[in-house]
Design a protein around this motif. Structure first.
Motif, PDB file in Angstrom:
ATOM      1  N   LYS A  20       0.595  -1.687   0.110  1.00 21.58           N
ATOM      2  CA  LYS A  20      -0.009   0.123   0.141  1.00 21.58           C
ATOM      3  C   LYS A  20       0.830   0.787  -0.116  1.00 21.58           C
ATOM      4  N   GLU A  21       1.996   1.189   0.926  1.00 23.18           N
ATOM      5  CA  GLU A  21       2.622   2.495   0.687  1.00 23.18           C
ATOM      6  C   GLU A  21       3.644   2.180  -0.406  1.00 23.18           C
ATOM      7  N   ALA A  22       3.638   1.664  -1.041  1.00 20.01           N
ATOM      8  CA  ALA A  22       4.443   1.165  -2.405  1.00 20.01           C
ATOM      9  C   ALA A  22       3.346   1.687  -3.632  1.00 20.01           C
ATOM     10  N   ILE A  23       2.291   1.572  -4.071  1.00 16.75           N
ATOM     11  CA  ILE A  23       1.540   1.628  -5.210  1.00 16.75           C
ATOM     12  C   ILE A  23       1.042   3.621  -4.850  1.00 16.75           C
ATOM     13  N   PHE A  24       2.126   3.556  -6.114  1.00 16.14           N
ATOM     14  CA  PHE A  24       1.342   5.336  -6.091  1.00 16.14           C
ATOM     15  C   PHE A  24       0.733   5.816  -7.124  1.00 16.14           C
ATOM     16  N   TYR A  25       0.142   5.099  -7.694  1.00 15.95           N
ATOM     17  CA  TYR A  25      -1.164   5.014  -8.886  1.00 15.95           C
ATOM     18  C   TYR A  25      -1.837   3.509  -9.779  1.00 15.95           C
ATOM     19  N   SER A  26      -2.853   3.985  -9.723  1.00 15.12           N
ATOM     20  CA  SER A  26      -3.419   2.086  -9.916  1.00 15.12           C
ATOM     21  C   SER A  26      -4.308   3.321 -11.405  1.00 15.12           C
ATOM     22  N   TYR A  27      -3.699   3.032 -12.536  1.00 15.48           N
ATOM     23  CA  TYR A  27      -4.155   2.751 -13.824  1.00 15.48           C
ATOM     24  C   TYR A  27      -6.109   1.532 -14.254  1.00 15.48           C
ATOM     25  N   THR A  28      -7.351   2.390 -14.471  1.00  9.21           N
ATOM     26  CA  THR A  28      -8.347   1.956 -13.994  1.00  9.21           C
ATOM     27  C   THR A  28      -8.923   2.248 -15.439  1.00  9.21           C
ATOM     28  N   SER A  29      -8.525   2.560 -16.698  1.00 11.73           N
ATOM     29  CA  SER A  29      -8.977   3.507 -17.627  1.00 11.73           C
ATOM     30  C   SER A  29      -7.906   3.094 -18.596  1.00 11.73           C
ATOM     31  N   HIS A  30      -8.549   1.591 -20.078  1.00 15.45           N
ATOM     32  CA  HIS A  30      -7.829   1.295 -21.219  1.00 15.45           C
ATOM     33  C   HIS A  30      -6.816  -0.686 -20.833  1.00 15.45           C
ATOM     34  N   ILE A  31      -5.977   0.176 -19.659  1.00 21.45           N
ATOM     35  CA  ILE A  31      -5.130  -1.017 -19.095  1.00 21.45           C
ATOM     36  C   ILE A  31      -5.964  -1.555 -17.856  1.00 21.45           C
ATOM     37  N   ASN A  32      -5.209  -2.415 -17.252  1.00 21.09           N
ATOM     38  CA  ASN A  32      -5.781  -2.155 -15.821  1.00 21.09           C
ATOM     39  C   ASN A  32      -3.850  -2.986 -15.447  1.00 21.09           C
ATOM     40  N   GLY A  33      -3.282  -2.289 -13.944  1.00 18.47           N
ATOM     41  CA  GLY A  33      -2.222  -1.829 -13.399  1.00 18.47           C
ATOM     42  C   GLY A  33      -2.008  -1.072 -12.306  1.00 18.47           C
ATOM     43  N   PHE A  34      -0.451  -0.702 -11.852  1.00 14.53           N
ATOM     44  CA  PHE A  34      -0.275   0.330 -11.013  1.00 14.53           C
ATOM     45  C   PHE A  34       1.018   0.673 -11.370  1.00 14.53           C
ATOM     46  N   ALA A  35       1.507   1.986 -10.707  1.00 16.19           N
ATOM     47  CA  ALA A  35       2.947   2.023 -10.695  1.00 16.19           C
ATOM     48  C   ALA A  35       3.265   2.290  -9.075  1.00 16.19           C
ATOM     49  N   ALA A  36       4.244   1.608  -9.009  1.00 17.07           N
ATOM     50  CA  ALA A  36       5.036   1.313  -7.520  1.00 17.07           C
ATOM     51  C   ALA A  36       6.303   1.989  -7.596  1.00 17.07           C
ATOM     52  N   THR A  37       6.894   2.277  -6.485  1.00 12.34           N
ATOM     53  CA  THR A  37       8.054   2.723  -6.027  1.00 12.34           C
ATOM     54  C   THR A  37       8.577   1.536  -5.607  1.00 12.34           C
ATOM     55  N   LEU A  38       9.573   0.488  -6.637  1.00  7.98           N
ATOM     56  CA  LEU A  38      10.252  -0.804  -6.210  1.00  7.98           C
ATOM     57  C   LEU A  38      11.534  -0.522  -5.834  1.00  7.98           C
ATOM     58  N   GLU A  39      12.615  -1.445  -5.353  1.00 12.10           N
ATOM     59  CA  GLU A  39      13.614  -1.608  -5.191  1.00 12.10           C
ATOM     60  C   GLU A  39      13.903  -2.425  -6.460  1.00 12.10           C
ATOM     61  N   ASP A  40      15.042  -3.250  -7.113  1.00 11.93           N
ATOM     62  CA  ASP A  40      15.515  -3.731  -8.098  1.00 11.93           C
ATOM     63  C   ASP A  40      15.398  -5.588  -7.882  1.00 11.93           C
ATOM     64  N   ASP A  41      15.328  -5.654  -6.769  1.00 12.60           N
ATOM     65  CA  ASP A  41      15.674  -6.984  -6.144  1.00 12.60           C
ATOM     66  C   ASP A  41      13.558  -7.576  -6.267  1.00 12.60           C
ATOM     67  N   GLU A  42      13.104  -6.243  -5.394  1.00 13.11           N
ATOM     68  CA  GLU A  42      11.595  -6.260  -5.645  1.00 13.11           C
ATOM     69  C   GLU A  42      10.931  -6.438  -6.823  1.00 13.11           C
ATOM     70  N   VAL A  43      11.541  -5.469  -8.208  1.00 12.07           N
ATOM     71  CA  VAL A  43      10.904  -5.593  -9.485  1.00 12.07           C
ATOM     72  C   VAL A  43      11.438  -6.981  -9.752  1.00 12.07           C
ATOM     73  N   ASP A  44      12.797  -7.968  -9.999  1.00 11.58           N
ATOM     74  CA  ASP A  44      13.133  -9.118 -10.124  1.00 11.58           C
ATOM     75  C   ASP A  44      11.827 -10.035  -9.909  1.00 11.58           C
ATOM     76  N   GLN A  45      11.547  -9.754  -8.376  1.00 13.16           N
ATOM     77  CA  GLN A  45      10.591 -11.101  -7.823  1.00 13.16           C
ATOM     78  C   GLN A  45       9.323 -10.554  -8.972  1.00 13.16           C
ATOM     79  N   LEU A  46       8.479  -9.945  -8.762  1.00 11.25           N
ATOM     80  CA  LEU A  46       7.292  -9.390  -9.293  1.00 11.25           C
ATOM     81  C   LEU A  46       7.570  -9.940 -10.761  1.00 11.25           C
ATOM     82  N   SER A  47       8.096  -9.677 -12.048  1.00 11.11           N
ATOM     83  CA  SER A  47       8.572  -9.707 -13.101  1.00 11.11           C
ATOM     84  C   SER A  47       8.307 -11.197 -13.096  1.00 11.11           C
ATOM     85  N   ASN A  48       8.946 -11.777 -12.289  1.00  4.60           N
ATOM     86  CA  ASN A  48       8.946 -13.379 -12.360  1.00  4.60           C
ATOM     87  C   ASN A  48       8.030 -13.649 -11.880  1.00  4.60           C
ATOM     88  N   ARG A  49       6.539 -13.407 -11.622  1.00  2.06           N
ATOM     89  CA  ARG A  49       4.966 -14.056 -11.179  1.00  2.06           C
ATOM     90  C   ARG A  49       4.779 -14.381 -12.534  1.00  2.06           C
TER      91      ARG A  49
END
Length: 108
Positions: A20-49
């Motif tokens: 909840k602290e990391a996510i600073f924007y949720s995309y709700t029009s045309h795409i579903n997604g979010f923008a978040a502030t993450l460290e490199d290792d967190e990006v890697d973990q998320l990307s591998n899901r």
């Protein structure tokens, strides 16, 4: 939809509160997604899901115009010129624009 973003990111960060602290924007029009502030290792973990389609880093882009209507030739000085595509296209009359939402989660 936002709750599912917290669940997904929380599973990577080991805390829904951190998500909840990391996510600073949720995309709700045309795409579903979010923008978040993450460290490199967190990006890697998320990307591998398996449920994550793609992850993109933030990029700074140059603004090309602040006067899009004039830039595209749609208006000149706030007036619609006789050769404007607006007139040729009948101001979009009888035009249908569709967006196909497959329901896939995209993390931006």
């Amino acid at each position: 939809m936002t709750e599912s973003y917290y669940d997904l990111l929380g599973s990577c960060l080991k805390s829904k509160e951190k998500a909840k602290e990391a996510i600073f924007y949720s995309y709700t029009s045309h795409i579903n997604g979010f923008a978040a502030t993450l460290e490199d290792d967190e990006v890697d973990q998320l990307s591998n899901r398996p449920e994550v389609v793609s992850v993109f880093p933030n990029e700074v882009n140059q603004l090309h115009t602040t006067r899009s209507w004039e830039f595209l030739g749609l208006e000149r000085n706030g007036q619609i010129p006789a050769d404007s595509i607006w007139l040729k296209a009948r101001f979009g009359e009888d035009v249908i624009i569709g967006n196909l939402d497959t329901g896939n989660l995209t993390c931006v």
